[in-house]
Write a protein that holds these residues in place. Structure first.
Motif, mmCIF file in Angstrom:
data_model
loop_
_atom_site.group_PDB
_atom_site.id
_atom_site.type_symbol
_atom_site.label_atom_id
_atom_site.label_comp_id
_atom_site.label_asym_id
_atom_site.label_seq_id
_atom_site.Cartn_x
_atom_site.Cartn_y
_atom_site.Cartn_z
ATOM 1 N N LEU A 11 -2.365 0.901 -12.320
ATOM 2 C CA LEU A 11 -2.535 0.846 -10.870
ATOM 3 C C LEU A 11 -4.020 0.951 -10.555
ATOM 4 O O LEU A 11 -4.725 1.761 -11.158
ATOM 5 N N GLY B 232 -7.183 1.310 -7.568
ATOM 6 C CA GLY B 232 -7.527 1.722 -6.212
ATOM 7 C C GLY B 232 -9.018 1.951 -6.119
ATOM 8 O O GLY B 232 -9.684 2.202 -7.125
ATOM 9 N N PRO C 243 1.436 7.493 -5.613
ATOM 10 C CA PRO C 243 1.239 6.148 -5.067
ATOM 11 C C PRO C 243 2.149 5.944 -3.849
ATOM 12 O O PRO C 243 3.329 6.325 -3.885
ATOM 13 N N GLN D 148 3.245 3.273 -0.466
ATOM 14 C CA GLN D 148 3.173 2.022 0.284
ATOM 15 C C GLN D 148 3.687 2.275 1.693
ATOM 16 O O GLN D 148 4.782 2.812 1.863
ATOM 17 N N CYS E 75 -5.750 0.527 -2.063
ATOM 18 C CA CYS E 75 -5.349 -0.611 -2.900
ATOM 19 C C CYS E 75 -5.165 -1.887 -2.094
ATOM 20 O O CYS E 75 -5.091 -2.977 -2.655
ATOM 21 N N GLN F 270 -1.350 -5.605 -4.933
ATOM 22 C CA GLN F 270 -1.000 -4.320 -5.529
ATOM 23 C C GLN F 270 0.363 -3.850 -5.025
ATOM 24 O O GLN F 270 0.729 -4.118 -3.887
ATOM 25 N N PHE G 51 1.156 -0.815 -4.310
ATOM 26 C CA PHE G 51 1.007 0.311 -3.384
ATOM 27 C C PHE G 51 -0.219 0.104 -2.484
ATOM 28 O O PHE G 51 -1.099 -0.698 -2.799
ATOM 29 N N LEU H 258 -3.369 5.333 -3.643
ATOM 30 C CA LEU H 258 -3.106 6.219 -4.779
ATOM 31 C C LEU H 258 -3.792 7.539 -4.454
ATOM 32 O O LEU H 258 -5.024 7.583 -4.363
#
Lengths: 185, 185
Positions: A53, A55, A90, A92, A133, A140, A142, A145
């Motif tokens: 991941l 960010g 993480p 969203q 992100c 991405q 999410f 993060l």
């Protein structure tokens, strides 16, 4: 092209100083279970990783000058020797959140949800670093993060902080959230 | 990894529907002269290009709901047949700007500089699209790419808009600015 110096990759797999002790989906789909996590500056390709991941740390989006001054006065940095517990969250948020204007998001963030005020109560015990992100080059999974670090004895306080934030109006806009608890060893 | 669907590449070279008629540095270093410009969704590698600038459209950073409603009511989209003039303005703001908190930037953006209020006066003649570069994966030479489109007869009005914004307090934080004037043919 050189890489954004504020970019970090969170590599979940079998390597790294942080051992995963618990991973669970709070809302939406989970992430694959990992043994260990490492945080690497820049963009990395790790074929054997379960997931990577990315960010980027960025400018303040909601915090005002008086709030920022309080945060800076109370907060401590990452990598304190005693801070052997970490949590990666993480998140969203929904399209409805992103369609709001700046004043509407700030209203929900602080006036209705006391995001900054709640966080302040847990300083300096809980150190925190936010990575964005959403405006990276690659799509991405999410939007954020968040990385938290604290000493083992601050765990109950951290759990309280998390519960209070999750009970806020702001969290009604969270569509996907994963919680990964880690120990440094 | 799939590419951010809000990402666009501005490719300056010998190809594309937009012919460059003037390019100049307003502040700081200029960009290499180009013959033509094309705007391509996503991230592209064009070895023969003079330069490729990338930016991503994103959520509102300063505009309030009443301002947004006024903008939406008055503005028109890109690609109007009569809008055969365009201007690309890449901008980099200073570290001092990015170190400000949200309330301080909003104060300079609107209260001191009337950025939104001035822009509103030139709608619907001047269509505008803002792209953010600062939180992309690769380090970018600019923080923003602003794209303007208008009919030839709106050029004097556009020049006035630009002069008013450049005279604002907000512009004292601009460290680098290039202006590229284009004609669609």
């Amino acid at each position: 092209m050189s890489i954004n110096p504020r970019l970090f990759s969170f590599v979940g797999g079998a390597e790294g100083p942080w051992r995963s002790v618990e991973s669970r989906a709070i809302r939406g789909e989970s992430l694959a279970e990992i043994k260990r996590l490492q945080i690497v500056p820049g963009e990395v390709v790790v074929p054997e990783a379960k997931w990577v991941l990315q960010g980027v740390t960025s400018n303040e989006r909601y915090v005002t000058r008086p709030e920022k001054d309080l945060l800076v006065a109370k907060q401590e940095g990452l990598n304190r020797p005693e801070a052997t517990r970490a949590v990666l969250i993480p998140i969203q948020k929904s399209p409805a959140w992103w369609a709001l204007t700046q004043d509407e998001r700030r209203e929900i963030f602080e006036t209705q949800s006391q995001h900054t005020r709640i966080g302040l109560e847990y300083l300096p015990a809980v150190a925190r670093k936010l990575h964005h992100c959403r405006d990276l080059t690659g799509e991405q999974p999410f939007d954020f993060l968040t990385w938290f670090e604290f000493a083992p004895e601050a765990t109950p306080a951290y759990d309280k902080l998390l519960a209070r934030l999750r009970a806020s109006v702001e969290w009604s806009y969270v569509e996907r959230e994963v919680e990964i608890r880690l120990v440094r060893e």
